[in-house]
Scaffold this active site. Structure first.
Site, PDB file in Angstrom:
ATOM      1  N   ASP A  73       0.835  -1.205   0.000  1.00 38.12           N
ATOM      2  CA  ASP A  73       0.000   0.000   0.000  1.00 38.12           C
ATOM      3  C   ASP A  73       0.865   1.248   0.000  1.00 38.12           C
ATOM      4  OD1 ASP A  73      -2.331   1.483  -0.016  1.00 38.12           O
ATOM      5  OD2 ASP A  73      -2.618   1.381   2.152  1.00 38.12           O
ATOM      6  N   LYS A 121       2.378   3.424  -5.945  1.00 37.71           N
ATOM      7  CA  LYS A 121       1.866   2.360  -6.807  1.00 37.71           C
ATOM      8  C   LYS A 121       2.888   1.834  -7.810  1.00 37.71           C
ATOM      9  CE  LYS A 121      -1.253   3.285  -4.062  1.00 37.71           C
ATOM     10  NZ  LYS A 121      -1.169   2.553  -2.776  1.00 37.71           N
ATOM     11  N   ASP A 156      -3.410  -3.075  -2.175  1.00 35.92           N
ATOM     12  CA  ASP A 156      -4.503  -2.095  -2.170  1.00 35.92           C
ATOM     13  C   ASP A 156      -4.410  -1.197  -3.402  1.00 35.92           C
ATOM     14  OD1 ASP A 156      -6.733  -0.715  -1.225  1.00 35.92           O
ATOM     15  OD2 ASP A 156      -5.534   0.718  -0.071  1.00 35.92           O
ATOM     16  N   ASN A 157      -5.521  -0.553  -3.719  1.00 35.55           N
ATOM     17  CA  ASN A 157      -5.579   0.470  -4.782  1.00 35.55           C
ATOM     18  C   ASN A 157      -5.170  -0.064  -6.149  1.00 35.55           C
ATOM     19  OD1 ASN A 157      -4.146   2.098  -2.145  1.00 35.55           O
ATOM     20  ND2 ASN A 157      -6.097   2.871  -2.909  1.00 35.55           N
ATOM     21  N   GLU A 202     -11.225   4.280  -0.622  1.00 30.62           N
ATOM     22  CA  GLU A 202     -11.501   4.697   0.751  1.00 30.62           C
ATOM     23  C   GLU A 202     -12.346   5.983   0.822  1.00 30.62           C
ATOM     24  OE1 GLU A 202      -8.427   3.830  -0.387  1.00 30.62           O
ATOM     25  OE2 GLU A 202      -6.920   5.363   0.031  1.00 30.62           O
TER      26      GLU A 202
HETATM   27  N1  SAM Z   1      -1.336   1.518   4.633  1.00 30.09           N
HETATM   28  C1  SAM Z   1      -1.801   2.814   5.116  1.00 30.09           C
HETATM   29  C2  SAM Z   1      -3.212   2.665   5.632  1.00 30.09           C
HETATM   30  O1  SAM Z   1      -4.031   2.021   4.954  1.00 30.09           O
HETATM   31  O2  SAM Z   1      -3.517   3.183   6.706  1.00 30.09           O
HETATM   32  C3  SAM Z   1      -1.762   3.871   4.048  1.00 30.09           C
HETATM   33  C4  SAM Z   1      -0.436   4.014   3.359  1.00 30.09           C
HETATM   34  S1  SAM Z   1      -0.364   5.401   2.234  1.00 30.09           S
HETATM   35  C5  SAM Z   1      -1.509   4.977   0.994  1.00 30.09           C
HETATM   36  C6  SAM Z   1       1.202   5.144   1.431  1.00 30.09           C
HETATM   37  C7  SAM Z   1       2.415   5.484   2.281  1.00 30.09           C
HETATM   38  O3  SAM Z   1       3.562   4.877   1.722  1.00 30.09           O
HETATM   39  C8  SAM Z   1       2.737   6.965   2.384  1.00 30.09           C
HETATM   40  O4  SAM Z   1       2.746   7.338   3.733  1.00 30.09           O
HETATM   41  C9  SAM Z   1       4.128   7.110   1.764  1.00 30.09           C
HETATM   42  O5  SAM Z   1       4.927   8.060   2.418  1.00 30.09           O
HETATM   43  C10 SAM Z   1       4.684   5.711   1.912  1.00 30.09           C
HETATM   44  N2  SAM Z   1       5.653   5.278   0.887  1.00 30.09           N
HETATM   45  C11 SAM Z   1       5.516   5.434  -0.446  1.00 30.09           C
HETATM   46  N3  SAM Z   1       6.517   4.829  -1.099  1.00 30.09           N
HETATM   47  C12 SAM Z   1       7.314   4.268  -0.157  1.00 30.09           C
HETATM   48  C13 SAM Z   1       8.501   3.496  -0.209  1.00 30.09           C
HETATM   49  N4  SAM Z   1       9.059   3.171  -1.378  1.00 30.09           N
HETATM   50  N5  SAM Z   1       9.050   3.082   0.949  1.00 30.09           N
HETATM   51  C14 SAM Z   1       8.473   3.407   2.137  1.00 30.09           C
HETATM   52  N6  SAM Z   1       7.339   4.128   2.244  1.00 30.09           N
HETATM   53  C15 SAM Z   1       6.764   4.547   1.122  1.00 30.09           C
HETATM   54 MG    MG Z   2      -4.268   2.335  -0.075  1.00 29.66          MG
END
Ligand code: SAM
Ligand code: MG
Length: 214
Positions: free
Chosen positions: A141, A144, A169-170, A199
């Site tokens: 998640d 993407k 997800d997504n 969501e």
């Molecule tokens: N899983 C969470 C929830 O459902 O409550 C939501 C996660 S949110 C959609 C995606 C998160 O992934 C963001 O906070 C972003 O900073 C983090 N993120 C994106 N790419 C990443 C990566 N390559 N490594 C670590 N974190 C990452």
């Molecule tokens: Mg998501």
């Protein structure tokens, strides 16, 4: 000074959820996101599908890619059997800090390790740094365009075993076309789509559950 959305979400938790009660934390976040501000948590509707997969797999080792404020982390951890652990990766230090406080409010610190940094750097270090052999469940998640490369990295690092479940997800919104194409057509996976909604909206989205066949 202005507050950020994650800070406001944390305040809603501290105001409305019962300390030590993970389900009340989840509920406070869902209420905040439906009534006040949309946020990128997996949310209540897809969250129910997530819950049923976690309960069915009954995992001892879980990896979550993308923590944000810890909403899904709390959801998953609250369903884990005793001694099970979830490692959750987040590369934004401000989000990781909020997530640790949300997790503490839920009383789940013992089950959850929030690890700060990019997934591409941490995955190759999982075995040596955390003593993980393989994961039973991986929840994807994060951004993407990282689903596919990180899945291949998990394979190459020997972190998947026959029967490991990947839950993504997504896959429709924002969408992960290259990942879907891969898990649906690779002979190494058996894959299934769970239709739902993005969501806190009515737009179609869903989760893809893929069994690694080895
Ligand atoms: N899983 C969470 C929830 O459902 O409550 C939501 C996660 S949110 C959609 C995606 C998160 O992934 C963001 O906070 C972003 O900073 C983090 N993120 C994106 N790419 C990443 C990566 N390559 N490594 C670590 N974190 C990452
Ligand atoms: Mg998501």
């Amino acid at each position: 000074t202005q507050s950020t959305r994650p800070q406001r979400l944390l305040h809603a938790v501290q105001k409305n959820a019962t300390k030590g009660d993970p389900r009340s934390v989840v509920k406070a976040i869902d209420n905040f996101c439906r009534q006040k501000e949309w946020a990128m948590n997996v949310g209540d509707e897809k969250g129910c599908i997530l819950d049923s997969v976690v309960s069915e797999v009954n995992p001892v080792t879980v990896l979550e890619l993308g923590t944000y404020c810890g909403y899904s982390t709390v959801r998953i951890a609250s369903l884990l059997p005793p001694r099970a652990k979830i490692i959750t990766l987040e590369f934004n230090p401000d989000y990781a800090k909020i997530a640790r406080q949300v997790i503490a409010w839920a009383g789940l610190e013992d089950k959850i390790q929030v690890v700060e940094g990019p997934s591409g750097e941490w995955i190759p270090k999982m075995k040596e740094q955390f003593g993980v052999k393989t994961f039973d469940l991986v929840f994807l998640d994060h951004w993407k365009d990282r689903y596919l490369p990180d899945t291949k990295l998990l394979e190459d690092c020997g972190l998947l075993r026959k029967g490991t479940i990947l839950l993504a997800d997504n896959v429709i919104c924002p969408g992960t076309p290259d990942y879907l194409e891969y898990v649906r057509n690779s002979p190494r996976y058996k894959s299934q789509y769970f239709k739902s909604h993005l969501e806190y909206t009515k737009a179609e989205d869903g989760l893809e559950k893929s069994v690694f066949l080895g």
